[in-house]
Design a protein around this motif. Sequence first.
Motif, PDB file in Angstrom:
ATOM      1  N   ILE A 193     -17.372   7.918  -3.371  1.00 37.37           N
ATOM      2  CA  ILE A 193     -16.126   8.674  -3.561  1.00 37.37           C
ATOM      3  C   ILE A 193     -15.703   8.670  -5.019  1.00 37.37           C
ATOM      4  CG2 ILE A 193     -13.643   8.669  -3.040  1.00 37.37           C
ATOM      5  CD1 ILE A 193     -14.437   7.705  -0.203  1.00 37.37           C
ATOM      6  N   THR A 194     -15.776   7.498  -5.654  1.00 33.47           N
ATOM      7  CA  THR A 194     -15.235   7.349  -7.022  1.00 33.47           C
ATOM      8  C   THR A 194     -16.281   7.447  -8.101  1.00 33.47           C
ATOM      9  OG1 THR A 194     -15.464   4.940  -7.066  1.00 33.47           O
ATOM     10  CG2 THR A 194     -13.411   5.850  -6.158  1.00 33.47           C
ATOM     11  N   GLY A 195     -17.554   7.345  -7.751  1.00 30.18           N
ATOM     12  CA  GLY A 195     -18.600   7.340  -8.764  1.00 30.18           C
ATOM     13  C   GLY A 195     -18.663   6.010  -9.520  1.00 30.18           C
ATOM     14  N   GLY A 196     -18.041   4.987  -8.960  1.00 32.26           N
ATOM     15  CA  GLY A 196     -18.046   3.654  -9.582  1.00 32.26           C
ATOM     16  C   GLY A 196     -17.015   3.494 -10.680  1.00 32.26           C
ATOM     17  N   ALA A 197     -16.097   4.443 -10.800  1.00 32.54           N
ATOM     18  CA  ALA A 197     -15.072   4.373 -11.858  1.00 32.54           C
ATOM     19  C   ALA A 197     -14.013   3.336 -11.508  1.00 32.54           C
ATOM     20  CB  ALA A 197     -14.421   5.732 -12.047  1.00 32.54           C
ATOM     21  N   TRP A 198     -13.735   2.473 -12.444  1.00 32.85           N
ATOM     22  CA  TRP A 198     -12.701   1.450 -12.239  1.00 32.85           C
ATOM     23  C   TRP A 198     -11.372   2.071 -12.511  1.00 32.85           C
ATOM     24  CZ3 TRP A 198     -14.142  -2.998 -10.070  1.00 32.85           C
ATOM     25  CH2 TRP A 198     -15.470  -3.367 -10.154  1.00 32.85           C
ATOM     26  N   ILE A 258       0.838  -1.207   0.000  1.00 28.86           N
ATOM     27  CA  ILE A 258       0.000   0.000   0.000  1.00 28.86           C
ATOM     28  C   ILE A 258       0.870   1.254   0.000  1.00 28.86           C
ATOM     29  CG2 ILE A 258      -1.649   1.333   1.386  1.00 28.86           C
ATOM     30  CD1 ILE A 258      -2.846  -1.422   2.215  1.00 28.86           C
ATOM     31  N   ALA A 259       1.962   1.235   0.753  1.00 27.55           N
ATOM     32  CA  ALA A 259       2.868   2.387   0.771  1.00 27.55           C
ATOM     33  C   ALA A 259       3.449   2.631  -0.618  1.00 27.55           C
ATOM     34  CB  ALA A 259       3.982   2.170   1.789  1.00 27.55           C
ATOM     35  N   GLN A 260       3.781   1.554  -1.332  1.00 27.65           N
ATOM     36  CA  GLN A 260       4.328   1.717  -2.679  1.00 27.65           C
ATOM     37  C   GLN A 260       3.274   2.264  -3.641  1.00 27.65           C
ATOM     38  OE1 GLN A 260       7.550   1.371  -3.735  1.00 27.65           O
ATOM     39  NE2 GLN A 260       6.713   2.303  -5.577  1.00 27.65           N
ATOM     40  N   VAL A 261       2.059   1.756  -3.554  1.00 23.98           N
ATOM     41  CA  VAL A 261       0.987   2.256  -4.423  1.00 23.98           C
ATOM     42  C   VAL A 261       0.697   3.726  -4.120  1.00 23.98           C
ATOM     43  CG1 VAL A 261      -1.467   2.018  -4.983  1.00 23.98           C
ATOM     44  CG2 VAL A 261      -0.039  -0.012  -4.795  1.00 23.98           C
ATOM     45  N   LEU A 262       0.672   4.087  -2.838  1.00 30.20           N
ATOM     46  CA  LEU A 262       0.441   5.491  -2.484  1.00 30.20           C
ATOM     47  C   LEU A 262       1.574   6.385  -2.986  1.00 30.20           C
ATOM     48  CD1 LEU A 262      -1.047   5.161   1.108  1.00 30.20           C
ATOM     49  CD2 LEU A 262      -2.237   5.834  -0.984  1.00 30.20           C
ATOM     50  N   ALA A 263       2.812   5.894  -2.941  1.00 26.17           N
ATOM     51  CA  ALA A 263       3.935   6.662  -3.482  1.00 26.17           C
ATOM     52  C   ALA A 263       3.777   6.840  -4.990  1.00 26.17           C
ATOM     53  CB  ALA A 263       5.253   5.974  -3.152  1.00 26.17           C
ATOM     54  N   ASP A 264       3.338   5.784  -5.677  1.00 23.39           N
ATOM     55  CA  ASP A 264       3.100   5.888  -7.124  1.00 23.39           C
ATOM     56  C   ASP A 264       1.985   6.885  -7.427  1.00 23.39           C
ATOM     57  OD1 ASP A 264       5.067   3.995  -7.470  1.00 23.39           O
ATOM     58  OD2 ASP A 264       3.653   2.324  -7.821  1.00 23.39           O
ATOM     59  N   SER A 270       0.295  12.251  -9.371  1.00 20.18           N
ATOM     60  CA  SER A 270      -0.673  13.332  -9.139  1.00 20.18           C
ATOM     61  C   SER A 270      -0.288  14.638  -9.824  1.00 20.18           C
ATOM     62  CB  SER A 270      -0.882  13.551  -7.642  1.00 20.18           C
ATOM     63  OG  SER A 270       0.322  14.031  -7.060  1.00 20.18           O
ATOM     64  N   GLY A 271       1.013  14.885  -9.987  1.00 23.23           N
ATOM     65  CA  GLY A 271       1.429  16.124 -10.641  1.00 23.23           C
ATOM     66  C   GLY A 271       1.301  16.071 -12.147  1.00 23.23           C
ATOM     67  N   SER A 272       1.680  14.954 -12.750  1.00 19.44           N
ATOM     68  CA  SER A 272       1.693  14.876 -14.213  1.00 19.44           C
ATOM     69  C   SER A 272       0.401  14.313 -14.793  1.00 19.44           C
ATOM     70  CB  SER A 272       2.878  14.031 -14.679  1.00 19.44           C
ATOM     71  OG  SER A 272       2.774  12.716 -14.154  1.00 19.44           O
ATOM     72  N   ARG A 273      -0.194  13.332 -14.140  1.00 23.07           N
ATOM     73  CA  ARG A 273      -1.419  12.706 -14.665  1.00 23.07           C
ATOM     74  C   ARG A 273      -2.431  12.520 -13.532  1.00 23.07           C
ATOM     75  NH1 ARG A 273      -0.411   7.821 -18.335  1.00 23.07           N
ATOM     76  NH2 ARG A 273      -2.557   8.309 -18.826  1.00 23.07           N
ATOM     77  N   PRO A 274      -3.079  13.587 -13.107  1.00 20.52           N
ATOM     78  CA  PRO A 274      -3.990  13.501 -11.960  1.00 20.52           C
ATOM     79  C   PRO A 274      -5.166  12.551 -12.175  1.00 20.52           C
ATOM     80  CG  PRO A 274      -4.145  15.656 -12.996  1.00 20.52           C
ATOM     81  CD  PRO A 274      -3.011  14.936 -13.644  1.00 20.52           C
ATOM     82  N   GLU A 275      -5.668  12.434 -13.416  1.00 20.93           N
ATOM     83  CA  GLU A 275      -6.799  11.525 -13.670  1.00 20.93           C
ATOM     84  C   GLU A 275      -6.390  10.075 -13.431  1.00 20.93           C
ATOM     85  OE1 GLU A 275      -4.383  11.673 -17.248  1.00 20.93           O
ATOM     86  OE2 GLU A 275      -5.258  13.307 -16.117  1.00 20.93           O
ATOM     87  N   LEU A 276      -5.163   9.717 -13.788  1.00 28.89           N
ATOM     88  CA  LEU A 276      -4.668   8.358 -13.540  1.00 28.89           C
ATOM     89  C   LEU A 276      -4.421   8.132 -12.050  1.00 28.89           C
ATOM     90  CD1 LEU A 276      -3.829   5.667 -14.736  1.00 28.89           C
ATOM     91  CD2 LEU A 276      -1.524   6.609 -15.075  1.00 28.89           C
ATOM     92  N   ALA A 277      -3.941   9.155 -11.352  1.00 27.82           N
ATOM     93  CA  ALA A 277      -3.724   9.053  -9.905  1.00 27.82           C
ATOM     94  C   ALA A 277      -5.051   8.829  -9.175  1.00 27.82           C
ATOM     95  CB  ALA A 277      -3.026  10.312  -9.391  1.00 27.82           C
ATOM     96  N   ILE A 278      -6.082   9.541  -9.600  1.00 30.02           N
ATOM     97  CA  ILE A 278      -7.405   9.371  -8.976  1.00 30.02           C
ATOM     98  C   ILE A 278      -7.938   7.971  -9.254  1.00 30.02           C
ATOM     99  CG2 ILE A 278      -9.813  10.143  -9.096  1.00 30.02           C
ATOM    100  CD1 ILE A 278      -8.698  12.996  -9.504  1.00 30.02           C
ATOM    101  N   LYS A 279      -7.753   7.486 -10.461  1.00 31.33           N
ATOM    102  CA  LYS A 279      -8.211   6.142 -10.811  1.00 31.33           C
ATOM    103  C   LYS A 279      -7.464   5.084  -9.986  1.00 31.33           C
ATOM    104  CE  LYS A 279      -9.636   4.947 -14.992  1.00 31.33           C
ATOM    105  NZ  LYS A 279      -9.660   4.615 -16.417  1.00 31.33           N
ATOM    106  N   MET A 280      -6.165   5.272  -9.822  1.00 30.79           N
ATOM    107  CA  MET A 280      -5.376   4.324  -9.015  1.00 30.79           C
ATOM    108  C   MET A 280      -5.817   4.353  -7.557  1.00 30.79           C
ATOM    109  SD  MET A 280      -1.476   4.541 -10.442  1.00 30.79           S
ATOM    110  CE  MET A 280      -0.844   3.497  -9.160  1.00 30.79           C
ATOM    111  N   ALA A 281      -6.102   5.547  -7.040  1.00 27.05           N
ATOM    112  CA  ALA A 281      -6.558   5.671  -5.643  1.00 27.05           C
ATOM    113  C   ALA A 281      -7.908   4.978  -5.469  1.00 27.05           C
ATOM    114  CB  ALA A 281      -6.643   7.135  -5.249  1.00 27.05           C
TER     115      ALA A 281
END
Length: 146
Positions: free
Chosen positions: A141-146, A37-43, A48-59
Amino acid sequence: MTMQRHDYVEGSAKVQIAMILLLMLAVGLFFHLQSVIAQVLADIQLLSGSRPELAIKMAGRLLLWLVMLSGSIAIAISSYLIVLSSRVKKFGLYPPPGMPVAFKTPIKSEAAAARMRQACLFLAVLLFTQPVIGFFLWYRITGGAW
């Protein structure tokens, strides 16, 4: 053949060993999951700075994964408690005959066994709500987005 009645059930060394092994497994799994989990949160933080939409999807995926993992554990424990409460109802004793216990456990009968059965059922229902609430929160929180 005369039946001897005891007021308690003796603890089993096998159950104690199984509990120790289960505890060791749980601690090892906890530390492993903590590092994952720590590694995923670091990723996520790096993205979050370069691709925030991908960061939100990963979260969102991480949250869903945690809900599913904790929910499966809660359902397994709830199922055990339901089986235990049905055996307590059937025999009118807690612990029911044949149930291995870790430590010397006093036998409860009648009203005390019924209270223990109700406590097991209440806890089972409470644990069954955990995955439902977790999934609901993930969806909100996510709206059901995978």
